[in-house]
Write an enzyme that holds these catalytic residues in place. Sequence first.
Site, PDB file in Angstrom:
ATOM      1  N   ASP A 149       0.818  -1.221   0.000  1.00 27.52           N
ATOM      2  CA  ASP A 149       0.000   0.000   0.000  1.00 27.52           C
ATOM      3  C   ASP A 149       0.854   1.274   0.000  1.00 27.52           C
ATOM      4  OD1 ASP A 149      -2.119  -1.858   0.445  1.00 27.52           O
ATOM      5  OD2 ASP A 149      -1.882  -1.676   2.614  1.00 27.52           O
ATOM      6  N   GLU A 153     -11.550  -0.193  -3.126  1.00 25.00           N
ATOM      7  CA  GLU A 153     -10.717   0.361  -2.048  1.00 25.00           C
ATOM      8  C   GLU A 153      -9.519   1.076  -2.679  1.00 25.00           C
ATOM      9  OE1 GLU A 153      -9.489  -3.099   0.194  1.00 25.00           O
ATOM     10  OE2 GLU A 153      -8.167  -3.803  -1.386  1.00 25.00           O
TER      11      GLU A 153
HETATM   12  O1  FUB Z   1      -3.176  -3.637   3.470  1.00 24.30           O
HETATM   13  C1  FUB Z   1      -4.468  -3.928   3.956  1.00 24.30           C
HETATM   14  C2  FUB Z   1      -5.505  -3.627   2.927  1.00 24.30           C
HETATM   15  O2  FUB Z   1      -5.271  -4.408   1.758  1.00 24.30           O
HETATM   16  C3  FUB Z   1      -5.486  -2.208   2.422  1.00 24.30           C
HETATM   17  O3  FUB Z   1      -6.033  -1.299   3.307  1.00 24.30           O
HETATM   18  C4  FUB Z   1      -6.199  -2.384   1.148  1.00 24.30           C
HETATM   19  O4  FUB Z   1      -6.134  -1.305   0.287  1.00 24.30           O
HETATM   20  C5  FUB Z   1      -5.527  -3.625   0.601  1.00 24.30           C
HETATM   21  O5  FUB Z   1      -4.316  -3.334  -0.024  1.00 24.30           O
END
Ligand code: FUB
Length: 371
Positions: A61, A271
């Site tokens: 991320d 997301e």
């Molecule tokens: O790293 C945990 C979660 O997985 C993140 O918040 C999302 O965007 C995905 O990458």
Amino acid sequence: MFKINQLPIIVVLGVSAFAVACQSNSAKNGQAADSNAAKSDTTAQSKFISKPLVSHIYTADPSAHVFNGKIYIYPSHDIDAGIPENDNGDHFAMRDYHILSMDSIGGPVKDNGVALDVKDIPWAGRQLWAPDAAYDNGTYYLYFPIKDKQDVFHIGVATSKSPVGPFKAQPEPMKGSFSIDPCVFKDTDGSYYMYFGGIWGGQLQRWAKGVYEKDGSKTDLGKGDEPALTAKVVKLSKNMLEFSEKPKDAVIMDENGKPMLTKDHDRRFFEGSWMYKYNGKYYFTYSTGDTHNLCYAIGDSPYGPFTYKGVILKPVQGWTTHHSIAEIKGKWYLFYHDTELSGKTWLRNVKVTELKYNPDGTIITIDEFKK
Ligand code: FUB
């Protein structure tokens, strides 16, 4: 959520053992460490267009920023907590952040040690997920999502006089915040906006009625022909610590000017929001989650609406895909992650590759397996 796709190759498992061993030394002790790009063998190098930026810890991320001419990457710090994979994402059980820095793309990457630990966040429960950072008026702000002690995700903020911390967390989450994946964008007029949200394990769907519903839909809402859930956008207050208004929907429209539908899994928001400006237009970029694309949509206002334009990055090795985009010395770069080092969905590694545009401002799609 988080099923494994395109996995693993024998080479990757070998490198994984190396990475885990190193993690138990420098990373778990919270020591700062200089690290060069990963040592992967020639097979792996020819498979991927980019190498992991560090290999002594697992990172994901990546939110990249240039502060005072230096590149800083604010990633998640993946660990193997021994929690089985599930649709809720419980196996992503991260406990601290390490900030990476580099003087130039391709140069040495420095791990600046622990910048914030879950034990120093008064309201925290578990799962320190994807962060972002901003600078304003002499202070650096680290924005982070974590579940509270009731297992509900909120967004917190921590401050430091240094871009690499250590950061001191505010005693409470940001009022009115929920879900995950904050991205903070500074507009050309000096205003700051936060984009946030993530469905499924990110709990955005549980807030669809404006209050938290523990038993809200586990995945997407609706029957599929309804408008998809959207990321949220909100202007930050002058002190950078609060929302200045109620979050609004960052709506993505299709080619006919209609809101993207729930059933459009290849293109709808899941997301990993990011926002930047290019040639006066607002580029809202995001992950489609279960279909593993990084996509973009363009608008004329930081609030949107944004019109869907295409795929930035095709599915990478691993389940999640998450990114940031930054202009560095006149070139544009995509920071992203995959699972080259471990072959495991929850043990990821950050990478960077150049991002190019067509003359009309559309982005040339990147495939991490093809030059
Ligand atoms: O790293 C945990 C979660 O997985 C993140 O918040 C999302 O965007 C995905 O990458």
